[in-house]
Write a protein that holds these residues in place. Structure first.
Motif, PDB file in Angstrom:
ATOM      1  N   SER A  38       0.804  -1.219   0.000  1.00 43.75           N
ATOM      2  CA  SER A  38       0.000   0.000   0.000  1.00 43.75           C
ATOM      3  C   SER A  38       0.836   1.266   0.000  1.00 43.75           C
ATOM      4  O   SER A  38       0.319   2.351  -0.286  1.00 43.75           O
ATOM      5  CB  SER A  38      -0.936   0.013   1.220  1.00 43.75           C
ATOM      6  OG  SER A  38      -0.189   0.160   2.423  1.00 43.75           O
ATOM      7  N   ASN A  39       2.118   1.167   0.333  1.00 41.34           N
ATOM      8  CA  ASN A  39       2.957   2.361   0.380  1.00 41.34           C
ATOM      9  C   ASN A  39       4.416   1.967   0.186  1.00 41.34           C
ATOM     10  O   ASN A  39       4.786   0.787   0.274  1.00 41.34           O
ATOM     11  CB  ASN A  39       2.759   3.124   1.704  1.00 41.34           C
ATOM     12  CG  ASN A  39       3.060   2.252   2.913  1.00 41.34           C
ATOM     13  OD1 ASN A  39       4.220   1.916   3.175  1.00 41.34           O
ATOM     14  ND2 ASN A  39       2.022   1.879   3.657  1.00 41.34           N
ATOM     15  N   SER A  40       5.249   2.957  -0.073  1.00 41.42           N
ATOM     16  CA  SER A  40       6.651   2.696  -0.378  1.00 41.42           C
ATOM     17  C   SER A  40       7.422   2.184   0.838  1.00 41.42           C
ATOM     18  O   SER A  40       8.371   1.406   0.693  1.00 41.42           O
ATOM     19  CB  SER A  40       7.314   3.964  -0.919  1.00 41.42           C
ATOM     20  OG  SER A  40       7.204   5.023   0.015  1.00 41.42           O
ATOM     21  N   ALA A  41       7.028   2.598   2.035  1.00 36.85           N
ATOM     22  CA  ALA A  41       7.714   2.133   3.239  1.00 36.85           C
ATOM     23  C   ALA A  41       7.507   0.626   3.422  1.00 36.85           C
ATOM     24  O   ALA A  41       8.448  -0.108   3.761  1.00 36.85           O
ATOM     25  CB  ALA A  41       7.205   2.888   4.460  1.00 36.85           C
ATOM     26  N   ALA A  42       6.293   0.154   3.198  1.00 32.85           N
ATOM     27  CA  ALA A  42       6.012  -1.279   3.313  1.00 32.85           C
ATOM     28  C   ALA A  42       6.762  -2.055   2.241  1.00 32.85           C
ATOM     29  O   ALA A  42       7.296  -3.147   2.506  1.00 32.85           O
ATOM     30  CB  ALA A  42       4.511  -1.525   3.197  1.00 32.85           C
ATOM     31  N   GLU A  81       3.633  -5.891   5.084  1.00 39.76           N
ATOM     32  CA  GLU A  81       2.846  -4.682   4.865  1.00 39.76           C
ATOM     33  C   GLU A  81       2.832  -3.809   6.116  1.00 39.76           C
ATOM     34  O   GLU A  81       2.770  -2.576   6.026  1.00 39.76           O
ATOM     35  CB  GLU A  81       1.410  -5.073   4.470  1.00 39.76           C
ATOM     36  CG  GLU A  81       0.378  -3.969   4.529  1.00 39.76           C
ATOM     37  CD  GLU A  81       0.528  -2.926   3.417  1.00 39.76           C
ATOM     38  OE1 GLU A  81      -0.010  -1.816   3.591  1.00 39.76           O
ATOM     39  OE2 GLU A  81       1.178  -3.215   2.400  1.00 39.76           O
ATOM     40  N   VAL A  82       2.910  -4.434   7.293  1.00 36.65           N
ATOM     41  CA  VAL A  82       2.735  -3.666   8.534  1.00 36.65           C
ATOM     42  C   VAL A  82       3.832  -3.877   9.574  1.00 36.65           C
ATOM     43  O   VAL A  82       3.924  -3.112  10.540  1.00 36.65           O
ATOM     44  CB  VAL A  82       1.365  -4.003   9.181  1.00 36.65           C
ATOM     45  CG1 VAL A  82       0.219  -3.480   8.314  1.00 36.65           C
ATOM     46  CG2 VAL A  82       1.202  -5.497   9.419  1.00 36.65           C
ATOM     47  N   VAL A  83       4.677  -4.915   9.405  1.00 37.31           N
ATOM     48  CA  VAL A  83       5.660  -5.255  10.445  1.00 37.31           C
ATOM     49  C   VAL A  83       6.986  -5.638   9.805  1.00 37.31           C
ATOM     50  O   VAL A  83       7.015  -6.350   8.787  1.00 37.31           O
ATOM     51  CB  VAL A  83       5.148  -6.418  11.324  1.00 37.31           C
ATOM     52  CG1 VAL A  83       6.234  -6.907  12.271  1.00 37.31           C
ATOM     53  CG2 VAL A  83       3.924  -5.991  12.128  1.00 37.31           C
TER      54      VAL A  83
END
Length: 258
Positions: A38-42, A81-83
């Motif tokens: 969903s985003n570049s950081a993930a 995605e989140v961790v």
């Protein structure tokens, strides 16, 4: 002044140093882009974990070439995605690789999810430093959950445990021997709450909102952990965040090394 990989191995002989060639980096990035985030950081988190885990698995295969060493991990985009972090099972030993991208590693930050979600807790945590410009990675050492709880500092704002790098046990051979002689006792961790369906629905709706980073701090940890520990809820969250019904690679696809 940049040192060669051979020089670094000489300076820190008890740590594991591995080459990460530019070609390997490109291949890992190509593999990462096959899966939506969903985003570049993930996406970057997924890339670092892909690179770290594939290189470590390749080393295991060479290092234990004369032994049968079943080793597997799940390519799970719903986690990345989140961790940050990758769980591996080596024989009966569960380890979690924590990749970090820092030029000077003074401490290792372990997300609370890997410490306090009962089903996620490993036998050992391995801190892995990546230097992509110099094309190397090193396993700085390992620690158990008990060691982390005893020696680390817990940051309530970021919900992470910060452990000084000097508290890591550098030599992985010690870990293998310790596992054979006296494996770490399974910790007693408070069970997560059971959430009613209507609460889960509200949580998923809130956590699915588009953000530039992980929404892990948006709700109380006990509720967040209850979502993550359920494969069904976590995959539903992932699908909602990427807003795509059919990802290229199904979350949880096993990758095995035998």
């Amino acid at each position: 002044m940049a040192f060669t990989l051979t020089e670094l191995q000489t300076f820190f002989p008890h740590q594991l140093w591995l080459e990460v060639s530019e070609r390997t980096q490109i291949e890992a990035w190509q593999a990462t882009t096959q899966q939506p985030y969903s985003n570049s950081a993930a996406r970057w988190t997924a890339y670092l974990n892909t690179l770290c885990s594939t290189q470590f698995l390749a080393w295991l295969k060479v290092h234990f070439e004369e032994e049968e060493l079943p080793c597997e991990f799940s390519f799970d985009a719903s986690v990345w995605e989140v961790v940050n972090g990758t769980a591996l099972t080596i024989n009966q030993t569960r380890v979690v690789l924590i990749p970090v991208e820092q030029s000077h590693l003074s401490e290792v930050c372990i997300l609370q999810e890997w410490i306090d979600i009962p089903d996620w807790v490993p036998d050992y945590y391995l801190a892995v430093q990546l230097n992509l410009d110099e094309c190397w990675m090193r396993v700085c050492g390992y620690a158990t959950r008990a060691q982390i709880l005893e020696r680390s500092h817990y940051d309530r704002m970021t919900q992470t445990y910060a452990l000084n790098a000097t508290d890591l046990i550098e030599n992985l051979d010690v870990m293998w021997v310790a596992q054979d002689l006296c494996a770490p006792a399974k910790p007693e961790i408070q069970a997560l709450p059971s959430l009613p369906p209507n609460q889960v629905e509200c949580l998923l709706a809130k956590l699915s909102d588009s953000t530039a980073y992980s929404p892990r701090l948006a709700v109380p940890f006990s509720e967040w952990a209850a979502i993550l520990t359920s494969d069904h809820y976590r995959h539903s969250l992932y699908q909602s965040r990427i807003k795509q019904d059919n990802p290229t690679v199904e979350p949880g696809t096993p990758i095995a090394l035998t």
